[in-house]
Write a protein that holds these residues in place. Structure first.
Motif, PDB file in Angstrom:
ATOM      1  N   VAL A  94       0.646  -1.245  -0.099  1.00  0.00           N
ATOM      2  CA  VAL A  94      -0.026  -0.108   0.043  1.00  0.00           C
ATOM      3  C   VAL A  94       0.877   1.276  -0.002  1.00  0.00           C
ATOM      4  O   VAL A  94       1.690   1.382   0.820  1.00  0.00           O
ATOM      5  N   LYS A  95       0.671   2.320  -0.870  1.00  0.00           N
ATOM      6  CA  LYS A  95       1.164   3.603  -0.997  1.00  0.00           C
ATOM      7  C   LYS A  95       0.020   4.326  -0.935  1.00  0.00           C
ATOM      8  O   LYS A  95      -0.902   4.500  -1.937  1.00  0.00           O
ATOM      9  N   ILE A  96      -0.225   4.973   0.125  1.00  0.00           N
ATOM     10  CA  ILE A  96      -1.158   5.717   0.414  1.00  0.00           C
ATOM     11  C   ILE A  96      -1.757   6.817  -0.768  1.00  0.00           C
ATOM     12  O   ILE A  96      -2.902   7.208  -0.893  1.00  0.00           O
ATOM     13  N   GLU A  97      -0.552   7.265  -1.141  1.00  0.00           N
ATOM     14  CA  GLU A  97      -0.574   8.380  -2.271  1.00  0.00           C
ATOM     15  C   GLU A  97      -1.452   8.035  -3.493  1.00  0.00           C
ATOM     16  O   GLU A  97      -1.867   8.635  -4.150  1.00  0.00           O
ATOM     17  N   GLN A  98      -1.414   6.472  -3.839  1.00  0.00           N
ATOM     18  CA  GLN A  98      -1.991   5.908  -5.125  1.00  0.00           C
ATOM     19  C   GLN A  98      -3.477   5.406  -4.720  1.00  0.00           C
ATOM     20  O   GLN A  98      -3.946   5.079  -5.620  1.00  0.00           O
ATOM     21  N   LEU A  99      -4.193   5.781  -3.561  1.00  0.00           N
ATOM     22  CA  LEU A  99      -5.450   5.223  -3.324  1.00  0.00           C
ATOM     23  C   LEU A  99      -6.545   6.264  -3.580  1.00  0.00           C
ATOM     24  O   LEU A  99      -7.640   6.200  -3.911  1.00  0.00           O
ATOM     25  N   GLY A 100      -6.177   7.447  -3.958  1.00  0.00           N
ATOM     26  CA  GLY A 100      -7.174   8.402  -4.367  1.00  0.00           C
ATOM     27  C   GLY A 100      -7.797   9.149  -3.198  1.00  0.00           C
ATOM     28  O   GLY A 100      -8.970   9.805  -3.400  1.00  0.00           O
TER      29      GLY A 100
END
Length: 76
Positions: free
Chosen positions: A22-28
């Protein structure tokens, strides 16, 4: 930090992403307004993120029975 997706109506766990993937920045999440963010996303004491969404079964039930929209838990 792991990420958990759970249905807000029936409580079914719809999925989990382990912290390594998980990369929080990629979750929208930045696309959500502050009210949506507060209603949908919580963090537990261990740093895990819990996202409440609506599963396909509950979405179908809501579509077929619009009067259920006011209820927190539509499937008992």
């Amino acid at each position: 930090m792991s990420l958990y997706y759970t249905c807000r109506h029936c409580g079914v766990c719809l999925g989990m992403l382990p912290k390594q993937s998980v990369k929080i920045e990629q979750l929208g999440f930045e696309l959500l307004n502050s009210q949506e963010y507060q209603e949908m996303i919580t963090t537990d004491p261990l740093g895990n993120i819990h996202v409440t969404i609506v599963c396909d079964d509950c979405e179908s039930a809501l579509r077929s029975n619009p009067n259920l929209h006011g209820m927190d838990y539509i499937i008992q």
